[in-house]
Design an enzyme around this catalytic site. Structure first.
Site, PDB file in Angstrom:
ATOM      1  N   ARG A  59      -8.178   7.465   3.535  1.00 41.53           N
ATOM      2  CA  ARG A  59      -7.316   6.756   4.300  1.00 41.53           C
ATOM      3  C   ARG A  59      -6.371   7.645   5.141  1.00 41.53           C
ATOM      4  NH1 ARG A  59      -5.029   2.138   1.092  1.00 41.53           N
ATOM      5  NH2 ARG A  59      -3.907   1.663   3.217  1.00 41.53           N
ATOM      6  N   HIS A 109       5.945  -0.047   1.321  1.00 43.41           N
ATOM      7  CA  HIS A 109       4.970   0.292   0.253  1.00 43.41           C
ATOM      8  C   HIS A 109       4.465   1.549   0.066  1.00 43.41           C
ATOM      9  CE1 HIS A 109       3.434  -4.340   0.331  1.00 43.41           C
ATOM     10  NE2 HIS A 109       4.445  -4.344  -0.364  1.00 43.41           N
ATOM     11  N   CYS A 139      10.676  19.982  -9.447  1.00 44.52           N
ATOM     12  CA  CYS A 139      10.394  20.416 -10.849  1.00 44.52           C
ATOM     13  C   CYS A 139       9.310  21.224 -11.234  1.00 44.52           C
ATOM     14  CB  CYS A 139      10.533  19.065 -11.550  1.00 44.52           C
ATOM     15  SG  CYS A 139       8.583  18.337 -11.354  1.00 44.52           S
ATOM     16  N   THR A 176       0.057  -9.975   9.078  1.00 47.12           N
ATOM     17  CA  THR A 176       0.125 -10.040   7.450  1.00 47.12           C
ATOM     18  C   THR A 176      -0.581 -11.407   7.049  1.00 47.12           C
ATOM     19  OG1 THR A 176       1.227  -9.517   5.345  1.00 47.12           O
ATOM     20  CG2 THR A 176       2.228 -10.608   7.108  1.00 47.12           C
TER      21      THR A 176
HETATM   22  C1  BV8 Z   1       6.211  -5.757  -7.512  1.00 52.50           C
HETATM   23  C2  BV8 Z   1      -0.407  -0.168  -1.440  1.00 52.50           C
HETATM   24  C3  BV8 Z   1       7.933  -6.077  -9.346  1.00 52.50           C
HETATM   25  C4  BV8 Z   1      -0.408   0.522  -0.127  1.00 52.50           C
HETATM   26  C5  BV8 Z   1      -0.061  -2.570  -1.882  1.00 52.50           C
HETATM   27  C6  BV8 Z   1       5.955 -12.655  -6.951  1.00 52.50           C
HETATM   28  C7  BV8 Z   1       7.158 -11.852  -6.572  1.00 52.50           C
HETATM   29  C8  BV8 Z   1       6.909 -10.663  -6.913  1.00 52.50           C
HETATM   30  C9  BV8 Z   1       5.770 -10.021  -7.111  1.00 52.50           C
HETATM   31  C10 BV8 Z   1       4.655 -10.772  -7.359  1.00 52.50           C
HETATM   32  C11 BV8 Z   1       4.852 -12.139  -7.540  1.00 52.50           C
HETATM   33  N1  BV8 Z   1       3.605 -12.787  -7.595  1.00 52.50           N
HETATM   34  C12 BV8 Z   1       2.606 -11.722  -7.717  1.00 52.50           C
HETATM   35  C13 BV8 Z   1       3.205 -10.543  -7.827  1.00 52.50           C
HETATM   36  C14 BV8 Z   1       2.496  -9.211  -8.187  1.00 52.50           C
HETATM   37  C15 BV8 Z   1       2.006  -8.629  -6.881  1.00 52.50           C
HETATM   38  C16 BV8 Z   1       1.570  -9.415  -5.951  1.00 52.50           C
HETATM   39  O1  BV8 Z   1       1.996  -9.780  -4.757  1.00 52.50           O
HETATM   40  N2  BV8 Z   1       0.202  -9.856  -6.200  1.00 52.50           N
HETATM   41  C17 BV8 Z   1      -0.512 -10.702  -5.287  1.00 52.50           C
HETATM   42  C18 BV8 Z   1      -1.966 -10.364  -5.075  1.00 52.50           C
HETATM   43  C19 BV8 Z   1      -0.550 -12.006  -5.728  1.00 52.50           C
HETATM   44  N3  BV8 Z   1       3.009  -7.875  -6.120  1.00 52.50           N
HETATM   45  C20 BV8 Z   1       3.550  -6.600  -6.582  1.00 52.50           C
HETATM   46  O2  BV8 Z   1       2.649  -6.125  -7.608  1.00 52.50           O
HETATM   47  C21 BV8 Z   1       4.550  -5.558  -5.995  1.00 52.50           C
HETATM   48  N4  BV8 Z   1       5.450  -5.222  -6.916  1.00 52.50           N
HETATM   49  O3  BV8 Z   1       6.174  -7.086  -7.169  1.00 52.50           O
HETATM   50  O4  BV8 Z   1       6.977  -5.359  -8.652  1.00 52.50           O
HETATM   51  C22 BV8 Z   1       8.822  -5.314  -9.883  1.00 52.50           C
HETATM   52  C23 BV8 Z   1      10.089  -5.648 -10.280  1.00 52.50           C
HETATM   53  C24 BV8 Z   1      10.751  -5.035 -10.944  1.00 52.50           C
HETATM   54  C25 BV8 Z   1      10.297  -3.646 -11.262  1.00 52.50           C
HETATM   55  C26 BV8 Z   1       9.200  -3.052 -11.064  1.00 52.50           C
HETATM   56  C27 BV8 Z   1       8.366  -4.042 -10.465  1.00 52.50           C
HETATM   57  C28 BV8 Z   1       3.864  -4.678  -5.211  1.00 52.50           C
HETATM   58  C29 BV8 Z   1       3.107  -5.083  -3.962  1.00 52.50           C
HETATM   59  C30 BV8 Z   1       2.436  -3.646  -3.298  1.00 52.50           C
HETATM   60  C31 BV8 Z   1       1.209  -3.341  -3.433  1.00 52.50           C
HETATM   61  N5  BV8 Z   1       0.718  -2.345  -2.775  1.00 52.50           N
HETATM   62  N6  BV8 Z   1      -0.704  -1.596  -1.112  1.00 52.50           N
HETATM   63  C32 BV8 Z   1      -1.748   0.432   0.363  1.00 52.50           C
HETATM   64  O5  BV8 Z   1      -2.843   0.880  -0.332  1.00 52.50           O
HETATM   65  O6  BV8 Z   1      -1.899   0.247   1.579  1.00 52.50           O
HETATM   66  S1  BV8 Z   1      -0.425  -4.313  -1.209  1.00 52.50           S
HETATM   67  C33 BV8 Z   1      -1.480  -4.259   0.205  1.00 52.50           C
HETATM   68  O7  BV8 Z   1      -1.429  -5.519   0.610  1.00 52.50           O
HETATM   69  C34 BV8 Z   1      -1.054  -3.284   1.303  1.00 52.50           C
HETATM   70  O8  BV8 Z   1       0.176  -2.883   1.155  1.00 52.50           O
HETATM   71  C35 BV8 Z   1      -0.669  -4.304   2.461  1.00 52.50           C
HETATM   72  O9  BV8 Z   1       0.197  -3.975   3.133  1.00 52.50           O
HETATM   73  C36 BV8 Z   1      -0.512  -5.689   1.406  1.00 52.50           C
HETATM   74  C37 BV8 Z   1      -0.627  -6.955   2.435  1.00 52.50           C
HETATM   75  O10 BV8 Z   1      -1.863  -7.094   3.022  1.00 52.50           O
HETATM   76  P1  BV8 Z   1      -1.674  -7.097   4.479  1.00 52.50           P
HETATM   77  O11 BV8 Z   1      -0.957  -6.207   5.287  1.00 52.50           O
HETATM   78  O12 BV8 Z   1      -1.199  -8.711   4.854  1.00 52.50           O
HETATM   79  O13 BV8 Z   1      -3.095  -6.901   4.929  1.00 52.50           O
HETATM   80  P2  BV8 Z   1      -4.494  -8.095   5.127  1.00 52.50           P
HETATM   81  O14 BV8 Z   1      -5.489  -7.508   4.971  1.00 52.50           O
HETATM   82  O15 BV8 Z   1      -4.168  -8.854   3.627  1.00 52.50           O
HETATM   83  O16 BV8 Z   1      -4.076  -8.900   6.148  1.00 52.50           O
HETATM   84  C38 BV8 Z   1      -4.336  -8.511   7.411  1.00 52.50           C
HETATM   85  C39 BV8 Z   1      -3.841  -9.664   8.306  1.00 52.50           C
HETATM   86  O17 BV8 Z   1      -3.901  -9.367   9.642  1.00 52.50           O
HETATM   87  C40 BV8 Z   1      -4.784 -10.865   8.350  1.00 52.50           C
HETATM   88  O18 BV8 Z   1      -4.100 -11.980   8.087  1.00 52.50           O
HETATM   89  C41 BV8 Z   1      -5.686 -10.872   9.454  1.00 52.50           C
HETATM   90  O19 BV8 Z   1      -5.836 -12.124  10.153  1.00 52.50           O
HETATM   91  C42 BV8 Z   1      -4.500 -10.404  10.361  1.00 52.50           C
HETATM   92  N7  BV8 Z   1      -5.273  -9.426  11.518  1.00 52.50           N
HETATM   93  C43 BV8 Z   1      -6.321  -8.691  11.594  1.00 52.50           C
HETATM   94  N8  BV8 Z   1      -6.476  -8.266  12.607  1.00 52.50           N
HETATM   95  C44 BV8 Z   1      -5.573  -8.489  13.633  1.00 52.50           C
HETATM   96  C45 BV8 Z   1      -4.611  -9.180  12.846  1.00 52.50           C
HETATM   97  N9  BV8 Z   1      -3.426  -9.836  13.353  1.00 52.50           N
HETATM   98  C46 BV8 Z   1      -2.965  -9.699  14.427  1.00 52.50           C
HETATM   99  N10 BV8 Z   1      -3.928  -9.132  15.443  1.00 52.50           N
HETATM  100  C47 BV8 Z   1      -4.918  -8.199  14.910  1.00 52.50           C
HETATM  101  N11 BV8 Z   1      -5.713  -7.713  15.779  1.00 52.50           N
END
Ligand code: BV8
Length: 227
Positions: A59, A109, A139, A176
């Site tokens: 990537r 992120h 380090c 998103t």
């Molecule tokens: C954490 C790394 C806690 C970078 C990623 C409730 C509250 C808090 C946490 C949770 C919760 N429930 C569950 C959780 C845990 C978890 C989570 O959310 N799980 C989900 C699956 C249910 N969350 C976590 O673990 C987070 N950490 O909460 O820590 C904590 C507290 C204290 C101490 C320690 C820890 C961490 C989340 C980050 C994970 N890392 N990626 C990388 O690899 O890139 S997430 C990954 O998904 C990416 O970062 C990405 O940004 C993210 C979201 O995806 P989107 O950006 O939305 O992309 P997607 O493809 O899904 O959608 C694209 C959209 O664009 C679509 O809708 C499409 O229609 C649209 N689109 C397409 N083309 C276009 C368009 N729109 C306009 N124009 C276009 N042309």
């Protein structure tokens, strides 16, 4: 926008799609080719570091082939001329917002172009290529990992983001799916603080219900029309 002073903008993979970067959950999305638990968790990094590094190296290499699109450019222009508070919070790890000129930007992120030392927590520019023996310049340990927030890890600058959301008069979500927290919950924080809420996306997202208004279409058209 005359009664708007403070703006928070959340972006996701969809804003970079028209620049040629894959999204996660769409057709041929990144998660189609890989299981999250194999490439985007601390356990995956411990279990198979080569696979995780390959996922992010591929990537990172793509960044040399793509350019910011009109959506990134419109947000950078808004950032440059907006007199009130403005914060772009991106879930994306690409560098297209900053290459378009955005300044008031948080990568919640992490960033492909940054390396993180798992031993001392120091971040530094990614040392392309990264032979396994590369040592942390802080380090001296050979413990560099992608500076990426994996699932289960705390996103960056959550306090600053929460502060901005609570002061926002307008919250805009762009490209998103609303699938990942805590980012997916930002619209609710902003609404509770009295902000107007607008979603710009190619299709309704998991969080569309929470937005006062959703505009459906490509970001490269919707964002310039907004600003
Ligand atoms: C954490 C790394 C806690 C970078 C990623 C409730 C509250 C808090 C946490 C949770 C919760 N429930 C569950 C959780 C845990 C978890 C989570 O959310 N799980 C989900 C699956 C249910 N969350 C976590 O673990 C987070 N950490 O909460 O820590 C904590 C507290 C204290 C101490 C320690 C820890 C961490 C989340 C980050 C994970 N890392 N990626 C990388 O690899 O890139 S997430 C990954 O998904 C990416 O970062 C990405 O940004 C993210 C979201 O995806 P989107 O950006 O939305 O992309 P997607 O493809 O899904 O959608 C694209 C959209 O664009 C679509 O809708 C499409 O229609 C649209 N689109 C397409 N083309 C276009 C368009 N729109 C306009 N124009 C276009 N042309």
């Amino acid at each position: 926008m005359d009664d708007i002073a403070n703006i928070v903008i959340l972006t996701g993979a969809g804003i970079s799609a028209e620049s040629g970067l894959a999204t996660f959950r769409g057709p041929d999305g990144l998660w189609e080719g890989h299981h999250v638990e194999d490439v985007c968790t601390p356990e995956a990094l411990a279990r198979n570091p080569a696979l995780v590094h390959r996922f992010y190296d591929e990537r990172r290499a793509k960044l040399h082939e793509v350019e910011p699109n009109p959506a990134h450019q419109a947000l950078a222009a808004l950032d440059a001329q907006w007199p009130g508070e403005l914060l772009i919070v991106t879930q994306n790890v690409d560098d297209l917002h900053e290459r378009a000129g955005a300044r008031r930007l948080i990568h919640m992120h992490g960033e492909l172009r940054s390396a993180l030392c798992a031993a001392c927590g120091r971040a530094a520019p990614w040392p392309d290529p990264l032979p396994p023996s590369t040592k942390c310049t802080g380090c001296g340990q050979p413990s560099l990992r992608p500076d990426i927030v994996f699932f289960g890890e705390m996103p960056y600058e959550m306090e600053a983001i929460d502060h901005a959301l609570r002061r926002a008069d307008l919250f805009v979500s762009i490209g998103t799916s609303g699938a990942v927290y805590p980012a997916a919950g930002f619209v609710q924080t902003a609404r509770h603080a009295g902000a107007r809420t607008l979603e710009l996306n190619l299709e309704p997202s998991a969080g569309s219900f929470y937005f006062e208004e959703s505009r459906i279409g490509p970001a490269s058209q919707l964002v310039p029309a907004l600003v």
